[in-house]
Scaffold this motif. Structure first.
Motif, mmCIF file in Angstrom:
data_model
loop_
_atom_site.group_PDB
_atom_site.id
_atom_site.type_symbol
_atom_site.label_atom_id
_atom_site.label_comp_id
_atom_site.label_asym_id
_atom_site.label_seq_id
_atom_site.Cartn_x
_atom_site.Cartn_y
_atom_site.Cartn_z
ATOM 1 N N SER A 20 0.847 -1.184 0.000
ATOM 2 C CA SER A 20 0.000 0.000 0.000
ATOM 3 C C SER A 20 0.885 1.237 0.000
ATOM 4 N N CYS A 21 0.372 2.301 -0.583
ATOM 5 C CA CYS A 21 1.089 3.573 -0.591
ATOM 6 C C CYS A 21 0.076 4.696 -0.483
ATOM 7 N N ALA A 22 0.195 5.465 0.581
ATOM 8 C CA ALA A 22 -0.735 6.563 0.823
ATOM 9 C C ALA A 22 -0.042 7.900 0.596
ATOM 10 N N ALA A 23 -0.701 8.750 -0.169
ATOM 11 C CA ALA A 23 -0.208 10.109 -0.399
ATOM 12 C C ALA A 23 -0.892 11.056 0.572
ATOM 13 N N SER A 24 -0.117 12.000 1.120
ATOM 14 C CA SER A 24 -0.674 12.960 2.061
ATOM 15 C C SER A 24 -0.005 14.307 1.876
ATOM 16 N N GLY A 25 -0.612 15.323 2.452
ATOM 17 C CA GLY A 25 -0.054 16.661 2.352
ATOM 18 C C GLY A 25 -0.981 17.591 1.583
ATOM 19 N N SER A 26 -0.381 18.628 1.012
ATOM 20 C CA SER A 26 -1.157 19.670 0.316
ATOM 21 C C SER A 26 -1.441 19.237 -1.121
ATOM 22 N N ILE A 27 -2.373 18.297 -1.262
ATOM 23 C CA ILE A 27 -2.685 17.693 -2.555
ATOM 24 C C ILE A 27 -3.913 18.345 -3.156
ATOM 25 N N PHE A 28 -3.755 18.786 -4.423
ATOM 26 C CA PHE A 28 -4.902 19.284 -5.176
ATOM 27 C C PHE A 28 -5.472 18.175 -6.046
ATOM 28 N N ARG A 29 -4.572 17.469 -6.748
ATOM 29 C CA ARG A 29 -5.018 16.404 -7.628
ATOM 30 C C ARG A 29 -3.879 15.410 -7.834
ATOM 31 N N ILE A 30 -4.241 14.111 -7.941
ATOM 32 C CA ILE A 30 -3.275 13.055 -8.252
ATOM 33 C C ILE A 30 -3.575 12.494 -9.629
ATOM 34 N N TYR A 31 -2.590 12.428 -10.463
ATOM 35 C CA TYR A 31 -2.741 11.882 -11.807
ATOM 36 C C TYR A 31 -2.300 10.416 -11.810
ATOM 37 N N ASP A 32 -1.336 10.053 -12.656
ATOM 38 C CA ASP A 32 -0.883 8.674 -12.715
ATOM 39 C C ASP A 32 -0.191 8.273 -11.411
ATOM 40 N N ASP A 71 -7.387 3.732 -4.697
ATOM 41 C CA ASP A 71 -8.576 4.244 -4.026
ATOM 42 C C ASP A 71 -8.452 5.766 -4.052
ATOM 43 N N THR A 72 -9.198 6.383 -4.931
ATOM 44 C CA THR A 72 -9.081 7.819 -5.121
ATOM 45 C C THR A 72 -9.455 8.595 -3.868
ATOM 46 N N ALA A 73 -10.469 8.132 -3.167
ATOM 47 C CA ALA A 73 -10.931 8.830 -1.962
ATOM 48 C C ALA A 73 -9.869 8.825 -0.861
ATOM 49 N N LYS A 74 -9.036 7.774 -0.866
ATOM 50 C CA LYS A 74 -8.006 7.643 0.173
ATOM 51 C C LYS A 74 -6.622 8.056 -0.322
ATOM 52 N N ASN A 75 -6.527 8.513 -1.573
ATOM 53 C CA ASN A 75 -5.223 8.885 -2.157
ATOM 54 C C ASN A 75 -4.213 7.753 -2.001
ATOM 55 N N THR A 76 -4.666 6.534 -2.240
ATOM 56 C CA THR A 76 -3.849 5.359 -1.988
ATOM 57 C C THR A 76 -3.760 4.475 -3.232
ATOM 58 N N VAL A 77 -2.590 3.915 -3.443
ATOM 59 C CA VAL A 77 -2.377 2.955 -4.523
ATOM 60 C C VAL A 77 -1.913 1.639 -3.900
ATOM 61 N N TYR A 78 -2.341 0.540 -4.492
ATOM 62 C CA TYR A 78 -2.034 -0.787 -3.981
ATOM 63 C C TYR A 78 -1.322 -1.619 -5.053
ATOM 64 N N LEU A 79 -0.562 -2.598 -4.608
ATOM 65 C CA LEU A 79 0.024 -3.573 -5.515
ATOM 66 C C LEU A 79 -0.163 -4.952 -4.898
#
Length: 119
Positions: A20-32, A71-79
């Motif tokens: 799992s990888c969670a993005a956090s901070g001052s995020i406006f939008r996540i692309y790829d 998971d866009t709502a959680k700003n998270t990507v999984y492998l």
């Protein structure tokens, strides 16, 4: 902006792991978003990518065994990694192209999580 991976560890050949990888901070939008890996003595390679629309791509060596999702709502990507092989042993890094709240777009990398496949 920060990316934090989790879920690595030691697994026997043929086993499974989910990163799992969670993005956090001052995020406006996540692309790829993507996962890469780097084995000892080798260059880092991208193994799986997922677009903001959900389109996925995989390097040939992991096709049919690894699945990337987000998971866009959680700003998270999984492998999800199945049928693991010793040659999958590497440090796995997540990557994301993120526009911050200041409207600057940057490609970020996490610190990495070790995956070891061994009996």
């Amino acid at each position: 902006v920060q990316l934090v991976e989790s879920g690595g560890g030691l697994v026997q050949p043929g086993g499974s792991l989910r990163l799992s990888c969670a993005a956090s901070g001052s995020i406006f939008r996540i692309y790829d978003m993507a996962w890469g890996r780097q084995a000892p003595g080798k260059q880092r390679e991208l193994v799986a990518t997922i677009s903001s629309g959900g389109s996925t791509n995989y390097v040939d060596s992991v096709k049919g065994r690894f699945t990337i999702s987000r998971d866009t709502a959680k700003n998270t990507v999984y492998l999800q990694m199945n049928s693991l092989k010793p040659e999958d042993t590497a440090v796995y890094y997540c990557n994301a192209e993120i526009t911050s709240t200041t409207r600057a777009t940057t490609s970020y990398w996490g610190q990495g999580t070790q995956v070891t496949v061994s009996s």
